[in-house]
Every structure is written in structure tokens, then in C-alpha cells.
Design a protein around this motif. Structure first.
Motif, PDB file in Angstrom:
ATOM      1  N   UNK A 175      -5.997 -10.190  -2.711  1.00 45.35           N
ATOM      2  CA  UNK A 175      -5.420 -11.352  -3.180  1.00 45.35           C
ATOM      3  C   UNK A 175      -4.450 -11.195  -4.207  1.00 45.35           C
ATOM      4  N   UNK A 176      -4.511  -9.771  -4.715  1.00 50.35           N
ATOM      5  CA  UNK A 176      -3.512  -9.411  -5.734  1.00 50.35           C
ATOM      6  C   UNK A 176      -2.181  -9.145  -5.151  1.00 50.35           C
ATOM      7  N   UNK A 177      -1.456  -9.640  -6.012  1.00 49.93           N
ATOM      8  CA  UNK A 177       0.086  -9.583  -5.449  1.00 49.93           C
ATOM      9  C   UNK A 177       0.873  -8.656  -6.296  1.00 49.93           C
ATOM     10  N   UNK A 178       0.323  -8.345  -7.691  1.00 50.96           N
ATOM     11  CA  UNK A 178       1.087  -7.557  -8.675  1.00 50.96           C
ATOM     12  C   UNK A 178       1.251  -6.156  -8.160  1.00 50.96           C
ATOM     13  N   UNK A 179       2.065  -5.591  -8.811  1.00 53.98           N
ATOM     14  CA  UNK A 179       2.408  -4.240  -8.330  1.00 53.98           C
ATOM     15  C   UNK A 179       2.338  -3.128  -9.701  1.00 53.98           C
ATOM     16  N   UNK A 225       1.022  -1.120  -0.112  1.00 57.54           N
ATOM     17  CA  UNK A 225      -0.038  -0.020   0.089  1.00 57.54           C
ATOM     18  C   UNK A 225       0.615   1.156  -0.066  1.00 57.54           C
ATOM     19  N   UNK A 226       1.915   1.147   0.767  1.00 50.75           N
ATOM     20  CA  UNK A 226       2.679   2.468   0.941  1.00 50.75           C
ATOM     21  C   UNK A 226       3.594   2.650  -0.551  1.00 50.75           C
ATOM     22  N   UNK A 227       3.918   1.460  -1.303  1.00 51.47           N
ATOM     23  CA  UNK A 227       4.450   1.600  -2.448  1.00 51.47           C
ATOM     24  C   UNK A 227       3.641   2.143  -3.475  1.00 51.47           C
ATOM     25  N   UNK A 250      -4.251   2.012  -9.764  1.00 53.55           N
ATOM     26  CA  UNK A 250      -3.593   1.734  -8.448  1.00 53.55           C
ATOM     27  C   UNK A 250      -4.465   1.277  -7.393  1.00 53.55           C
ATOM     28  N   UNK A 251      -5.666   2.214  -7.339  1.00 52.84           N
ATOM     29  CA  UNK A 251      -6.799   1.702  -6.127  1.00 52.84           C
ATOM     30  C   UNK A 251      -7.197   0.361  -6.630  1.00 52.84           C
ATOM     31  N   UNK A 252      -7.645   0.060  -7.828  1.00 50.04           N
ATOM     32  CA  UNK A 252      -8.259  -1.233  -8.262  1.00 50.04           C
ATOM     33  C   UNK A 252      -7.413  -2.167  -7.582  1.00 50.04           C
TER      34      UNK A 252
END
Length: 550
Positions: A390-394, A315-317, A382-384
């Protein structure tokens, strides 16, 4: 383990020394312009009182030397040293001989008799052209003489004040090499491979053996190895392109990336000179004790650990990354983070993001509001991603910053079709997606004059016949993909995006959702981006960004 030493020395500190310029260096080549620039810089500098009782100083570029018995071999900085000598020699002529200062000795290895020439044969009236080195040296000396004469005509110029500035308030960064081969050092510096950057200079401060003089030599060696190892780990981490582009709003080419941490700590600005950060750290080493070294190194590690936490925590990222893209300086974010828990800091980030979100999202128009729309689409992506636990992608901020990204119409609009250069290709590609029963003969047998009318009729097959320039018909896409399908209709864009993603092109989550028609529950019309699709897409944007409403 002897280490290269580094310190700041006033010009007055150099007077007792002897220097020689080795044969592997070129001779003196400064022109009048460079000499005058140095004179003006020193003259215009005004020392200011510090809280410590000391005064500020004017800082020259590094002088790199190696001790050879009682003489210092000058590896880098001979042009500055020679010019300083010439200025001091000129100032000395204002005193009777017995009151003149003893200046440092300077000898050019390639010019026999150069030391004597500098001491006794300099003239402010004629140029010595017996060799190329003496020509440039004597020309520089005439320039100095002329400059002081002209300054003498200026009210309030005080030659004694100038002399005090150059002797006591002008310093060089003194870098003394131990053990290394002189020619190898010279080659590295002048090839630009290992310049004396702030990082290299600060490293010498931390690993200077003299700072550990009161402890056991084995403990000195161990602590040096610990700092060197931690230094390398930080540098290695910052070499990660994803990390590096996350903390930088634009391309930042530093020869050693740990300098980024040092610049943050020193509050260096674009207006500060290139060695501002080194001087900041040099001032922090007041007592030169082990305790001081450890405290300063701990501060460096704390700064890095904060940035590393922001990069690692999902979230910080994303929220820090979004704000940096929007021009918020990382220094400002570090200030916001001071003395706050993670939750408190996240609240501050949300407040900063809220300030970037316009109230009237649904009224933004392509053209006038493109930059605002681009930010909204980025934030929507980003917010989606964050909303799916469960999403791990950035989101790849490195690609977003390195590549060019566009706000693109989801389906073609008439005003863009009018600029279509490849008319025949456009019609050929588009007609593949038109049901055969809907194809009109005139669409196949068109002429150039009727292209726009024909293209508009064909485009209407894939829309509800309305040109839409608001955010409900816009998405975020890299320029390469955008160019690859030009002003295509919805099904052709959809097909192109699917193919590009197969080859590894990054397609943002929400852009994929658009072309997969995930926002509209009715997917019976996969080739049309119609009113219901637009409404569902807009509603998702507004709902997703609801948390940032003012």
C-alpha cells in the motif's frame, strides 16, 4: 521547410570549394603545439578495413559554414581549415607545378591579399611579421616544414601514406546552416550556449530534408514535425531530476540529455572522442531513405521507453536504482533485459542484488565494513518500502546521490565522545533528557580533564553500558542531519530527526522506524536504545533481506 544539413566530408572533398573567414572572427592563432598535435594524430592513425569494405577514418571537429553565393562563409573551424591548407600546401611543394593539386581557396576578410599570401608567399625559411595573422600563419608553416623534415629521418615514415591519410581518411563534420544569421550562430557556439554537441549533430541527421527526397514535401514537413515533437518530449522527460539521477550513477552534465540515450546506443566509453556517437549514427544512415530514418528513430524511442518503464514501475525503479548506486552500469542492465519478460528480468535483478549482499550481515563492523553496511542499510530501506504493497512513496535516489549520506550510530559510543569539541554544549543538551533523580553533582561541576569519564557515565543512562559498532546500532542518515546533532544520545537524536522531518528533510523509512522504536514491541523506554531494541532491529534487517540470501 529547409533544414540545416550535416554530413561527413573527407579533406579531399573540400578541395574544389572556396572559403572566406568573416571579420567578426579573430585571425589565425594556432601555436606550434596545436599544429604538431594535429600532424601527429593524422600520422599515428591507421585506417582499418570494415566489414562493409570501407575503411575507418580520423575525424576532425565540426566545420560550420553558410553558403554565400559560390563561397562558404566559415562560422566555426577556421583554425583547423587554415592548418589543413598549410599542410596540403607543403605537400604540394613535393610535386612539379603541373602535377600539384588544386587546393581550396581561403581568404581572410580582414586581411586584403591573404588569399594570394597563402598561395604564393609562404616560406619555410622565414617568418612574415608584417601583421599578426601572417606571423602566426608563417610560424605554423615553418612548424609543419620542420615536422616533415624530422619525420624524414625516422625509418618507415612514408610521406605518400601521410598524404593519402589526410586526403582520403581524414574527415570533418560538415555542418551547413540554412537561413540562420551567421553572427548569431557564431555567438551561440562560442558562448557555449548551443555547442555542436552529439545531440545537435544527430538531430540534424534525423531532420535533414535530403533524407526524405522521394516523398511528398508536405509529408516531409509532417514527419519532421513528428520527430521534432517526440524529440522534445524525450528531452523534457529527461529534464526531470528524479528520472535523470535514477539512470545516472553520478553527476552527468550533458547540454542535451537525450545524448545519454544516443551514447547508450553507440556503446560510447570514456576513452572515445567526443563525436564518437555522432559518427555511429552517421554510419547508420547508409541509404538515406525514409525507411532508414523511421527505423533508427524507432530504436531511439525503444531505448527511452525501456528506461521510462524502469522509472515508472515501482519494483523495477527500486531494484534498478539500487544496482546503479552500487556501480552496475545501465548498459549491463539493458543487456540483461534483452529478450526477457518483466518477471524474467526481475529474477536477473534479484540475482545481481544477491551478489551484493554479504552472508554475515550480523558480523559486519563499523569502520572496516562501513561501505558494506551502507549498502545493506540502503537495501533494507528499499525492500521495506516494497514489502508494503500500500506504500506509494519511492526512495529518492536523486537526493541520495546529490547529497552526502553517512552510516551513523543510533546512540553515542565512547570512542566518538572522545572527539567531541563542544563539551559544554554537549553536556547541556544531554542533561535535559536525564531524569533529575539520576543527575550526579559532579556531572554539572565537571572539568575538561574529566569530560570523557563524565560523558561516558551520562551516555550509559541511555544505553545498556555497552559500546556497539555492529549493524544493530547503525542507521542511514544524510550528513547534514548527522552533523546537526553531533555525538548525541538517543533521545536528543530522536528529537532532532523529528524536527528536521517537519521542515522537509528526507529521513529514510527504516531510520524513522528506529527512532520511533517501531521494531521493538516494548516501547516503555523511549529514551534508551537497548539490547532488545538492537535485537529487534537486526532481526528485521535479516528477515527483510532473507529473499536475497545466496
Amino acid at each position: 521547410m529547409e533544414q540545416n544539413s550535416i554530413q561527413l566530408k573527407t579533406i579531399g572533398n573540400l578541395l574544389p570549394d572556396s572559403f572566406f573567414i568573416p571579420s567578426y572572427q579573430r585571425g589565425y592563432r594556432w601555436t606550434s603545439r596545436e599544429v604538431i598535435d594535429l600532424l601527429n594524430d593524422i600520422s599515428n592513425f591507421t585506417p582499418k578495413e570494415l566489414e562493409t569494405g570501407d575503411k575507418t577514418w580520423y575525424c576532425l571537429q565540426p566545420v560550420v559554414v553558410k553558403k554565400q553565393e559560390s563561397v562558404f562563409e566559415v562560422i566555426d573551424g577556421q583554425q583547423r581549415l587554415t592548418t589543413i591548407y598549410l599542410i596540403l600546401h607543403y605537400l604540394n611543394q613535393g610535386y612539379v607545378e603541373e602535377r600539384r593539386r588544386k587546393l581550396f581557396d581561403l581568404d581572410y576578410e580582414t586581411r586584403e591579399g591573404s588569399a594570394d599570401f597563402l598561395k604564393t608567399k609562404l616560406s619555410n625559411k622565414c617568418i612574415d611579421d608584417s601583421n599578426i595573422d601572417y606571423f602566426f600563419i608563417s610560424e605554423a608553416y615553418q612548424t609543419i616544414s620542420k615536422w616533415f623534415y624530422e619525420q624524414g629521418q625516422v625509418p618507415n615514415f612514408d610521406i605518400s601514406s601521410f598524404e593519402s591519410k589526410i586526403l582520403h581518411h581524414t574527415k570533418v563534420i560538415w555542418y551547413e546552416s540554412v537561413g540562420d544569421d551567421s553572427i548569431a550562430i557564431f555567438t551561440r557556439i562560442n558562448s557555449g550556449k548551443i555547442p555542436l554537441t552529439n545531440g545537435e549533430l544527430i538531430k540534424a541527421l534525423f531532420l535533414n530534408s535530403s533524407n526524405f527526397s522521394k516523398i511528398d514535401p508536405e509529408k516531409i514537413k509532417l514527419r519532421q514535425l513528428e520527430i521534432a515533437s517526440e524529440w522534445d518530449k524525450i528531452e523534457y522527460s529527461l529534464q526531470n531530476e528524479s528520472f535523470w539521477w535514477f539512470i545516472n550513477e553520478k553527476e552527468n552534465k550533458l547540454s542535451t540529455r537525450i545524448e545519454f540515450i544516443f551514447d547508450l546506443m553507440s556503446n560510447k566509453t570514456d576513452k572515445d572522442d567526443e563525436h564518437f556517437t555522432f559518427r555511429y549514427f552517421n554510419d547508420k544512415f547508409v541509404k538515406k531513405t525514409t525507411k532508414e530514418i523511421n527505423a533508427n528513430w524507432l530504436d531511439v524511442k525503444k531505448y527511452f521507453q525501456i528506461l521510462e518503464e524502469w522509472f515508472s514501475e515501482r519494483e523495477l525503479y527500486h531494484k534498478v536504482g539500487f544496482l546503479i548506486v552500487n556501480g552496475i552500469k545501465i548498459k549491463e542492465l539493458l543487456k540483461l533485459n534483452e529478450n526477457k519478460s518483466k518477471n524474467e528480468f526481475l529474477k536477473e535483478l534479484n540475482a545481481q542484488i544477491t551478489a551484493k549482499v554479504p552472508i554475515d550481515i550480523d558480523e559486519l563492523e563499523y569502520g572496516n565494513d562501513t561501505w558494506k553496511i551502507k549498502n545493506i542499510l540502503l537495501l533494507h530501506n528499499i525492500q521495506s518500502m516494497l514489502n508494503n504493497e500500500n506504500e506509494t512513496n519511492r526512495f529518492p535516489f536523486d537526493r541520495y546521490k546529490k547529497e552526502k549520506w553517512d552510516v551513523e550510530h543510533i546512540t553515542a559510543v565512547a570512542d566518538k565522545l572522545s572527539t567531541e569539541k563542544h563539551q559544554e554544549d554537549w553536556l547541556k543538551d544531554t542533561l535535559k533528557f536525564v531524569p533529575k533523580e539520576k543527575i550526579k553533582p559532579e556531572w554539572i561541576n565537571y572539568d575538561k580533564d574529566s569530560f570523557l569519564k563524565t560523558a561516558k557515565e551520562i551516555s550509559d543512562v541511555f544505553t545498556d553500558g555497552i559500546d556497539i559498532n555492529d549493524i544493530s546500532n547503525l542507521t542511514l542518515l544524510d550528513s547534514a542531519t548527522n552533523r546537526s546533532y553531533k555525538n548525541a544520545v538517543f533521545p536528543l537524536k530522536r528529537s532532532t530527526i523529528i524536527e528536521r522531518e517537519k521542515t522537509g528533510t528526507f529521513i529514510p523509512l527504516c531510520t524513522k522506524n528506529v527512532f520511533m522504536k517501531f521494531y521493538n514491541k516494548d516501547v516503555s523506554q523511549m529514551s534508551i536504545w537497548g539490547k532488545e531494541d538492537r535485537e529487534a532491529y537486526l532481526n528485521d534487517i535479516l528477515t527483510t533481506l532473507e529473499i536475497f540470501k545466496k
